[in-house]
Design a protein around this motif. Sequence first.
Motif, mmCIF file in Angstrom:
data_model
loop_
_atom_site.group_PDB
_atom_site.id
_atom_site.type_symbol
_atom_site.label_atom_id
_atom_site.label_comp_id
_atom_site.label_asym_id
_atom_site.label_seq_id
_atom_site.Cartn_x
_atom_site.Cartn_y
_atom_site.Cartn_z
ATOM 1 N N TRP A 4 0.850 -1.181 0.000
ATOM 2 C CA TRP A 4 0.000 0.000 0.000
ATOM 3 C C TRP A 4 0.886 1.231 0.000
ATOM 4 O O TRP A 4 2.030 1.198 0.442
ATOM 5 C CB TRP A 4 -0.987 0.031 1.163
ATOM 6 C CG TRP A 4 -0.404 0.009 2.545
ATOM 7 C CD1 TRP A 4 -0.243 -1.073 3.353
ATOM 8 C CD2 TRP A 4 0.093 1.137 3.291
ATOM 9 N NE1 TRP A 4 0.318 -0.704 4.545
ATOM 10 C CE2 TRP A 4 0.532 0.649 4.529
ATOM 11 C CE3 TRP A 4 0.211 2.496 3.036
ATOM 12 C CZ2 TRP A 4 1.083 1.475 5.516
ATOM 13 C CZ3 TRP A 4 0.759 3.322 4.005
ATOM 14 C CH2 TRP A 4 1.175 2.804 5.234
ATOM 15 N N LEU B 209 -3.658 -2.695 6.929
ATOM 16 C CA LEU B 209 -3.826 -1.338 6.429
ATOM 17 C C LEU B 209 -3.310 -0.323 7.440
ATOM 18 O O LEU B 209 -3.293 -0.593 8.646
ATOM 19 C CB LEU B 209 -5.303 -1.076 6.118
ATOM 20 C CG LEU B 209 -5.869 -1.893 4.967
ATOM 21 C CD1 LEU B 209 -7.382 -1.765 4.915
ATOM 22 C CD2 LEU B 209 -5.253 -1.464 3.654
ATOM 23 N N LEU C 292 -3.557 0.396 -3.406
ATOM 24 C CA LEU C 292 -3.474 -0.973 -2.898
ATOM 25 C C LEU C 292 -3.016 -1.898 -4.025
ATOM 26 O O LEU C 292 -3.460 -1.745 -5.164
ATOM 27 C CB LEU C 292 -4.849 -1.425 -2.392
ATOM 28 C CG LEU C 292 -5.526 -0.491 -1.394
ATOM 29 C CD1 LEU C 292 -6.996 -0.850 -1.239
ATOM 30 C CD2 LEU C 292 -4.803 -0.532 -0.067
#
Length: 173
Positions: free
Chosen positions: A15, A44, A63
């Motif tokens: 990410w 995350l 992502l």
Amino acid sequence: VVDANAAPEATLFCWRLATLDGTTLAASTHALAGARAPVEPLPLPGMEPFFAVNRREDMVLWLCLKDARGCVVARDKALFAPPRCLALQDPGISLDVSQIADESGEQVFRVGVSASAPAFGVSILLPGIPALVEDSFFDIEPDETVEVHVATLRNVGETEFRAALRAMSLFDL
């Protein structure tokens, strides 16, 4: 992370949190332990510290899932404001063209599309040249290149193709 056969293809999750001018605020890559289970929560980032110093309409979270060879399996983005509210910047789209041989005898061009800032809803246009574009509505992460194949429906030289080739994004609307 789940695939249709419950056999994990993706081995890496990446990410990158960026502003809409292309500045990276934070990034991370994590190995996925797909052998444990067919469903695995993705690691995350916590967003609150970033929301405290940046407007939601100025950020995007990119992502990416990659396989063991490093090839992209899936790519997506998360926005923190409705698209109409985003503080879009000129993405500085650039195009690189090369003609490739196609086994079917069609005339095919490879178009590399890149941008210096996030580009959303990118379309490849060829005014006056009938063509089939492999993908003509995609997003580009800064400093990444998306490769698109374009088959022309009439014989076109590379010079004519380059002269007609255009790209536009949501910024241009």
